[in-house]
Design an enzyme around this catalytic site. Structure first.
Site, PDB file in Angstrom:
ATOM      1  N   GLU A 407      14.107  -1.981   8.094  1.00 19.71           N
ATOM      2  CA  GLU A 407      14.918  -1.836   6.892  1.00 19.71           C
ATOM      3  C   GLU A 407      16.303  -1.267   7.196  1.00 19.71           C
ATOM      4  OE1 GLU A 407      10.679  -2.086   5.893  1.00 19.71           O
ATOM      5  OE2 GLU A 407      11.809  -0.749   7.235  1.00 19.71           O
ATOM      6  N   HIS A 478       3.518   0.138  -2.982  1.00 19.24           N
ATOM      7  CA  HIS A 478       3.702  -1.135  -3.659  1.00 19.24           C
ATOM      8  C   HIS A 478       3.997  -0.967  -5.148  1.00 19.24           C
ATOM      9  CE1 HIS A 478       1.460  -2.252  -0.020  1.00 19.24           C
ATOM     10  NE2 HIS A 478       2.084  -3.400  -0.117  1.00 19.24           N
TER      11      HIS A 478
END
Length: 677
Positions: A407, A478
């Site tokens: 990321e 999530h």
């Protein structure tokens, strides 16, 4: 064949080098005096001992072709590349006329952005990924140049250095990673940093990567190494590591005392290894210069420094009134839908389709737009939620492509790409789910203060997409919300749509704006019927403009994202029961915040309920509540109330998730209580 040596290098070149080295050392030795006189230069990292490699990097750098990312010890590097003494002193003294940052950045952080000597962070080596991003743009636009990034050997312990070198090797990009190895990371010796004595050896085995070792104390060895590295990188479009063996003659910086951890033998050794004195002796030994000639050069350097010193000291200091300048660039202003609303009829589409079609439309409009991220370009698949489906097929693998699961690398290289040309726009999926974005926070921070830190000279033009929130049974990593953390940092716009048309409009405005926009996408609404709307082909939504979803007179309910729909349900139920009318304000934009719409509603209702999916404690609603309390207290007839998640992570089991996240019933009860207060 070695291009440079003491015998064959022409005298004018040798004179220039000795002049630069003498001048640089004079500035390096004078810098601490400014602090003692309370004039500035509160941070100074002396470069003495790195002279050979720093001179070479500056000499090899080609203005107009190359990009350079120096670190805080690179004073001679930038002097050799062409910065004037006065420009260096203005940075050290943090003057308003400092070309690097206008006095906004730390002293000893040298830059000249219009030459593409870039303004970099104090976070060591975080600029490596920027160099990789610039090189990626160079290759795409067929630009003949290299990106040069510099730092010490201890910085290679950072994970993002590996990400940058691995990425440049994988993508075959012309990046030169210059490692200035002086044996220490502040007081930590190299043996405590890495298993290999030569840190470049940590990267042996990477495909497409060349490693060159040189004596960074020696002018000629360094010049030959850097010349070879640049020629190789341009000819092959491959990365190079140049590991330069240096010494650190002094302390790490003026806040360090090296006598506390180095013994007399070591201090004597590094002093004897002084590259400037060695070069001077060579010039005399090989009879290239006489003692008189060298003294004349040294006297001239001293005189130049004296003149520049007087000018720099008298330069103006930064004006405190300018602190709000260049926090974030002015955004694109919608020309048709100026308030971000429409009354069009037609077929409704869901949020995924709205985002996908808007991306495609803007990619057709601006050929300098790119998209990359994790899992975004695999045949017919376009990300976990198919938001980018069909884009690589239409726009090609050079504009839409997958990134590694790194990321920090994704955000950092996007930052670098946008440095190549201000017309570039980069769309990234910063992480497959917002919860996984934390490894990129270093680069997110860099992006948020690039514009301010460079005094308005550079802003990363990035749209950072993050699938956010719960109500999908995703659990940890999530289903979490992270906007409360992101909004604490100035320098970014953060939007959070609740409906398909707003998603399309905000995305279009983002892609046409300069600066960083975080585009939070409530994934539970991607395919939700209640979020589907008619979306005009050219729809635009301005930043900082909320939308009143339901008018009311008894209570102002402020919300965004998933809870907008839950709030509307609660408001409808209250109206049906005759309890009261609730005005539901969908913020759409968190930064900037539309205080005007909120305040006008409060003047009418005198009561406020703030609802969001994130935790109540330290959630974004806390800042909204504080703002209302500060500026609208006299209009309130009841305490401000908030509804959000419990102060726990979101559970995976739907039973746990329902107990944690806010629901329509909870919002109903809180709104009823406020109305009846």
């Amino acid at each position: 064949m070695k291009k440079y040596d003491i015998k064959t290098t022409d005298k004018e070149t040798l004179k220039k080098w000795f002049h630069l080295m003498t001048l640089g050392r004079a500035i390096d030795e004078k810098a601490p005096a400014y602090l003692l006189q309370s004039l500035g230069w509160s941070y100074h990292a002396p470069y003495a001992g790195h002279d050979g490699i720093q001179l070479a990097v500056g000499q090899v750098f080609e203005k107009g072709q190359d990009f350079m990312f120096p670190y805080y010890r690179d004073m001679l590097t930038v002097l050799s590349a062409g910065l004037t003494i006065e420009e260096i002193l203005l940075n050290g003294l943090s003057k308003a006329t400092d070309i690097s940052s206008g006095g906004r950045h730390m002293s000893n952080h040298f830059a000249k952005v219009n030459w593409h000597i870039e303004n970099v962070s104090s976070a060591v080596a975080s600029h490596d990924t920027h160099a990789v991003g610039v090189a990626r743009a160079m290759v795409y636009y067929k630009h003949k140049g290299v990106a040069i990034t510099l730092h010490g050997e201890s910085s290679t312990s950072e994970g993002y250095v590996y990400e940058a070198i691995n990425g440049a090797s994988n993508e075959k990009l012309p990046v030169i990673f210059v490692i200035q190895d002086n044996g220490y990371g502040i007081s930590v010796p190299k043996k405590d940093q890495t298993a290999n004595r030569k840190v470049a050896d940590n990267f042996v085995g990477m495909k497409n990567l060349r490693i060159i070792h040189c004596n960074g104390k020696d002018v000629f060895d360094s010049m030959n190494a850097m010349t070879e590295a640049r020629e190789y990188a341009i000819e092959t479009s491959n990365p190079v590591i140049v590991q330069a063996n240096c010494v650190r003659i002094g302390s790490h910086s003026n806040s360090d005392k090296h006598t506390l951890y180095r013994d007399e033998d070591e201090l004597s050794y590094v002093k004897a290894a002084d590259p400037l004195l060695k070069f001077r002796r060579m010039l005399l030994r090989y009879k290239r210069f006489s003692e008189k000639e060298l003294k004349e050069i040294e006297a001239e350097a001293k005189k130049e420094l004296s003149v520049a010193n007087r000018k720099a000291i008298s330069a103006p200091d930064p004006d405190p009134k300018t602190i709000h300048n260049f926090v974030i660039p002015e955004p694109y202003k919608p020309k048709v839908y100026v308030d971000g609303t429409h009354n069009k009829d037609g077929e409704k589409i869901n949020m995924v389709t709205a985002i996908n079609e808007t991306l495609k439309a803007e990619f057709r409009k601006n050929p300098d737009t790119f998209l990359f991220g994790q899992d975004v370009a695999n045949r017919d698949k376009g990300g976990v939620f198919n938001v980018s489906k069909g884009m690589q097929q239409e726009f090609g693998e050079n504009r839409v492509y997958n990134a590694p699961i790194a990321e920090d690398y994704i955000v950092g290289t996007a930052n670098g790409m946008s440095r190549f040309d201000p017309k570039i726009r980069v769309v990234i999926e910063g992480a497959e789910f917002a919860d996984y974005f934390w490894p990129a926070m270093n680069q997110y921070v860099e992006c948020t203060h690039d514009y301010w830190r460079s005094n308005g000279q550079f802003s990363p033009n990035i749209t950072l997409r993050l699938a956010s929130g719960g109500y999908i049974g995703g659990g940890l990593y999530h289903s979490q919300n992270i906007e409360g953390a992101l909004t604490t940092l100035p320098g970014a716009r953060i939007v959070y749509p609740s409906f398909a048309d707003d998603a399309a409009g905000l995305l279009r405005t983002s892609l046409r704006s300069e600066g960083l926009t975080v585009f939070m996408e409530p994934k539970a609404l991607y395919n939700a019927v209640e979020a589907s709307t008619v979306v005009p082909d050219d729809f635009e939504v301005p930043f900082g403009k909320a939308r009143i979803r339901r008018s009311g007179a008894d209570l102002t309910l402020v919300t965004y994202g998933n809870t907008t729909h839950l709030s509307l349900q609660a408001a409808e139920q209250l109206a049906k029961e005759g309890i009261g009318s609730v005005e539901v304000i969908d913020l759409r934009s968190l930064l900037p915040l539309d205080k005007g719409t909120i305040f006008e509603s409060i003047k009418k209702t005198s009561k406020v309920l703030i609802v969001h999916e994130d935790k109540v404690f330290s959630g974004f609603g806390a800042e909204v509540a504080a703002t209302i309390a500060d500026e609208m207290f006299r209009y309130l007839d009841a305490p401000i109330q908030r509804v959000g998640s419990t102060f726990t992570p979101v559970g995976f089991n739907p039973i746990l998730e329902r107990a944690i996240l806010p629901n329509a019933a909870l919002i109903y009860e809180a709104a009823k209580k406020q109305i009846q207060y």
